[in-house]
Design a protein around this motif. Sequence first.
Motif, PDB file in Angstrom:
ATOM      1  N   ASP A  55      38.486  27.669  43.498  1.00  0.00           N
ATOM      2  CA  ASP A  55      39.888  28.306  43.340  1.00  0.00           C
ATOM      3  C   ASP A  55      40.566  28.423  41.763  1.00  0.00           C
ATOM      4  N   TYR A  56      39.881  27.668  40.673  1.00  0.00           N
ATOM      5  CA  TYR A  56      40.161  27.670  39.335  1.00  0.00           C
ATOM      6  C   TYR A  56      39.257  28.510  38.683  1.00  0.00           C
ATOM      7  N   THR A  57      38.216  29.109  39.471  1.00  0.00           N
ATOM      8  CA  THR A  57      37.140  29.664  38.600  1.00  0.00           C
ATOM      9  C   THR A  57      36.939  31.190  38.781  1.00  0.00           C
ATOM     10  N   PRO A  58      36.937  31.925  37.724  1.00  0.00           N
ATOM     11  CA  PRO A  58      36.904  33.536  37.933  1.00  0.00           C
ATOM     12  C   PRO A  58      35.562  33.979  38.715  1.00  0.00           C
ATOM     13  N   GLY A  59      35.790  34.905  39.538  1.00  0.00           N
ATOM     14  CA  GLY A  59      34.818  35.200  40.539  1.00  0.00           C
ATOM     15  C   GLY A  59      34.136  36.859  40.275  1.00  0.00           C
ATOM     16  N   PHE A  60      34.964  37.410  39.301  1.00  0.00           N
ATOM     17  CA  PHE A  60      34.701  38.780  38.661  1.00  0.00           C
ATOM     18  C   PHE A  60      34.607  39.195  37.357  1.00  0.00           C
ATOM     19  N   VAL A  61      35.552  38.549  36.654  1.00  0.00           N
ATOM     20  CA  VAL A  61      35.664  38.821  35.274  1.00  0.00           C
ATOM     21  C   VAL A  61      36.206  37.282  34.631  1.00  0.00           C
ATOM     22  N   PRO A  83      36.631  53.929  39.838  1.00  0.00           N
ATOM     23  CA  PRO A  83      35.031  53.923  40.708  1.00  0.00           C
ATOM     24  C   PRO A  83      34.386  52.899  40.233  1.00  0.00           C
ATOM     25  N   SER A  84      34.313  52.566  38.976  1.00  0.00           N
ATOM     26  CA  SER A  84      33.574  51.524  38.491  1.00  0.00           C
ATOM     27  C   SER A  84      33.807  50.302  39.149  1.00  0.00           C
ATOM     28  N   LEU A  85      35.165  49.985  39.080  1.00  0.00           N
ATOM     29  CA  LEU A  85      35.901  48.608  39.576  1.00  0.00           C
ATOM     30  C   LEU A  85      35.593  48.677  41.302  1.00  0.00           C
ATOM     31  N   HIS A  86      35.696  49.760  41.908  1.00  0.00           N
ATOM     32  CA  HIS A  86      35.332  49.673  43.418  1.00  0.00           C
ATOM     33  C   HIS A  86      33.942  49.592  43.771  1.00  0.00           C
ATOM     34  N   ALA A  87      33.181  49.851  42.837  1.00  0.00           N
ATOM     35  CA  ALA A  87      31.815  49.785  43.140  1.00  0.00           C
ATOM     36  C   ALA A  87      31.320  48.519  43.456  1.00  0.00           C
ATOM     37  N   THR A  88      32.013  47.551  42.750  1.00  0.00           N
ATOM     38  CA  THR A  88      31.648  46.048  43.099  1.00  0.00           C
ATOM     39  C   THR A  88      32.487  45.601  44.307  1.00  0.00           C
ATOM     40  N   PRO A  89      31.750  44.947  45.454  1.00  0.00           N
ATOM     41  CA  PRO A  89      32.481  44.333  46.472  1.00  0.00           C
ATOM     42  C   PRO A  89      33.631  43.647  46.053  1.00  0.00           C
ATOM     43  N   PHE A  90      34.633  43.796  46.821  1.00  0.00           N
ATOM     44  CA  PHE A  90      35.821  43.232  46.649  1.00  0.00           C
ATOM     45  C   PHE A  90      36.525  42.988  45.204  1.00  0.00           C
ATOM     46  N   SER A 133      42.462  40.959  41.105  1.00  0.00           N
ATOM     47  CA  SER A 133      43.867  40.371  41.268  1.00  0.00           C
ATOM     48  C   SER A 133      43.901  38.870  40.954  1.00  0.00           C
ATOM     49  N   VAL A 134      43.091  38.248  41.611  1.00  0.00           N
ATOM     50  CA  VAL A 134      43.085  36.906  41.628  1.00  0.00           C
ATOM     51  C   VAL A 134      42.644  36.066  40.307  1.00  0.00           C
ATOM     52  N   ASP A 135      41.407  36.729  39.534  1.00  0.00           N
ATOM     53  CA  ASP A 135      41.179  36.310  38.250  1.00  0.00           C
ATOM     54  C   ASP A 135      42.130  36.344  37.336  1.00  0.00           C
ATOM     55  N   LEU A 136      42.916  37.258  37.319  1.00  0.00           N
ATOM     56  CA  LEU A 136      43.912  37.605  36.195  1.00  0.00           C
ATOM     57  C   LEU A 136      45.052  36.614  36.358  1.00  0.00           C
ATOM     58  N   VAL A 137      45.183  36.054  37.366  1.00  0.00           N
ATOM     59  CA  VAL A 137      46.182  34.779  37.252  1.00  0.00           C
ATOM     60  C   VAL A 137      45.699  33.669  37.579  1.00  0.00           C
ATOM     61  N   LEU A 138      44.453  33.195  37.301  1.00  0.00           N
ATOM     62  CA  LEU A 138      43.763  31.988  37.365  1.00  0.00           C
ATOM     63  C   LEU A 138      44.409  31.120  35.819  1.00  0.00           C
ATOM     64  N   ALA A 139      44.684  29.993  35.998  1.00  0.00           N
ATOM     65  CA  ALA A 139      45.024  29.240  34.762  1.00  0.00           C
ATOM     66  C   ALA A 139      43.948  29.065  33.609  1.00  0.00           C
ATOM     67  N   GLU A 140      42.793  28.974  33.969  1.00  0.00           N
ATOM     68  CA  GLU A 140      41.860  28.823  33.015  1.00  0.00           C
ATOM     69  C   GLU A 140      41.336  30.266  32.528  1.00  0.00           C
ATOM     70  N   ASN A 141      41.941  31.548  32.900  1.00  0.00           N
ATOM     71  CA  ASN A 141      41.527  32.775  32.690  1.00  0.00           C
ATOM     72  C   ASN A 141      42.555  33.538  31.959  1.00  0.00           C
ATOM     73  N   GLN A 142      43.174  32.886  30.978  1.00  0.00           N
ATOM     74  CA  GLN A 142      44.370  33.814  30.196  1.00  0.00           C
ATOM     75  C   GLN A 142      43.969  34.117  28.695  1.00  0.00           C
ATOM     76  N   ILE A 143      44.815  34.837  28.352  1.00  0.00           N
ATOM     77  CA  ILE A 143      44.857  34.939  26.887  1.00  0.00           C
ATOM     78  C   ILE A 143      46.339  35.203  26.577  1.00  0.00           C
ATOM     79  N   PRO A 144      46.553  34.811  25.006  1.00  0.00           N
ATOM     80  CA  PRO A 144      48.174  34.918  24.853  1.00  0.00           C
ATOM     81  C   PRO A 144      48.678  36.217  25.188  1.00  0.00           C
ATOM     82  N   PHE A 145      50.073  35.978  25.670  1.00  0.00           N
ATOM     83  CA  PHE A 145      50.752  37.367  26.021  1.00  0.00           C
ATOM     84  C   PHE A 145      50.955  38.227  24.708  1.00  0.00           C
ATOM     85  N   PHE A 146      51.187  37.491  23.576  1.00  0.00           N
ATOM     86  CA  PHE A 146      51.561  38.225  22.265  1.00  0.00           C
ATOM     87  C   PHE A 146      50.394  39.197  22.049  1.00  0.00           C
TER      88      PHE A 146
END
Length: 492
Positions: free
Chosen positions: A26-32, A130-137, A143-156
């Motif tokens: 639950d803390y590990t990215p599954g797509f990006v 289409p390139s994003l939707h070509a990958t299942p789920f 949408s999950v990967d972009l809110v993971l605590a270990e998967n962030q870059i500085p907002f600035f």
Amino acid sequence: MAAPGHGEQSPLSRVPVHLRDNNANDYTPGFVAIGPLHSRGDRRLRPAERLKVAYLNGLISRGHPDPAHHLTVIQDYVRIVAAREQEARAMYVSEELADIGAEDFIQMMVLDGCFIIEHLVNVATGREEPSLHATPFGPAQLSVDLVLAENQIPFFVLVDLIAASRLPEFEATGYPPPVLLVKLVLFYLAGEKGRDMSDDALPAADGISHILHLLYEMVTAARTRWEPPPRAIQDGAVMEMAQEAARLLRRIPLLLFVPLLYPILPEDKKWSASYGKEDVPSASDLKRMGVQFKKARGGSGSKPVVGIASVLGPVPFAVKLTQHEDRLHLPQLRLEFRTAPLLLNLMAFEQSSSSSSAATTTTTVAPTIVSAYASFMAKMLQSAEDAGVLSAAEVVQQQGGAGNESKEEVARFFRRMGAASEAAGGELLLEKSYLGRLLEKLRERSRHPLYVMWADVQRNYFTLPWAVVVEFVAVVSFVSSMVQTYTSVRYH
């Protein structure tokens, strides 16, 4: 409660081992992979690395259709990020970046940042991917990967990159780059309801550490302003009053059995045998004590929540006891594959902010909203019976049915969330949190002799097949006594 406060930056680091132990996925990215904390060599993440290059070109092409200009724009991006490289590096634990040189780090920030911005713009403008939707789920996992605590870059970094990008679709809005970015992120997380949040409900972009921080501010802001809608609006006054009157009439004859049945109840079956004085009753026991559960509803004119924030319902973390303390409003929670990582990473952010506050000041109040909520709900849902009570009240929604096995899965889910909260000090945090006063009110109810006797008798005698027999006898006895009274009055 801001977390952290305006001007402070929450550090970006790995989730502590004691929190990761039972929930690593639950803390590990599954797509990006975003940022430096997860390897791009992972086989599952390789397709997204190729997609990042395509999205970089797509973002540049919006304002520069001629490919001959693309290299110049990329060089501008690199120059802008390089100017703040040391500031960006300082957001991470230094050990995590020991093997990453300046050139690789800058390239990572540019690729990851432009990928995020292009995806946000695509979602906001309704452009197909289409390139994003070509990958299942793909879209859902992203949408999950972009809110993971270990998967962030500085907002600035995102602010600087969007400021350096030409986006003709948004020029007419007149929004400065920081405001535009915040609105794009909020729209992605929660649809129009997120995008249209009032400016005073959220910190400015320079007070946001990363996307997870902005999500946290968004989902915790509504709770502080929420009040249960007036009863006539909320439930339909006539129907609600009729149902409540019927419920009370149905209980009147049953109350006759309490003084008869409670004295013969074995001691090991009584409330005191399973609960201590400081324990909080579960949902099923609170129901036996006369508490009604209601889902927290948004205002009559509020817009529906979409995106990943929708799993938390229209008013996340809003918990209130109303109607003479007989009605407990709880936020609606939809259980799906995004729910666990969303709650766990929000709790991880709280833990990170708490550690940061403790290291820098002794006066900052650490955020505890999500951790307290998880701990409280784990107390409410201790069994499949409890899950059935809250599912019937539409407080908990689960995909896939409502059988006994499904209800047990719901109970297991909340036990897991409760365990994660406890690992972060949830029990102590719960007592001092926004739910502390509510806990004491529920404890007071559980200490009241009449409520305790009523709950004990119901738990032990009013369960099938006893419920059918006892209620039938109770109703017959009540009707019989009424007839006798009427006859006696009539003939005298």
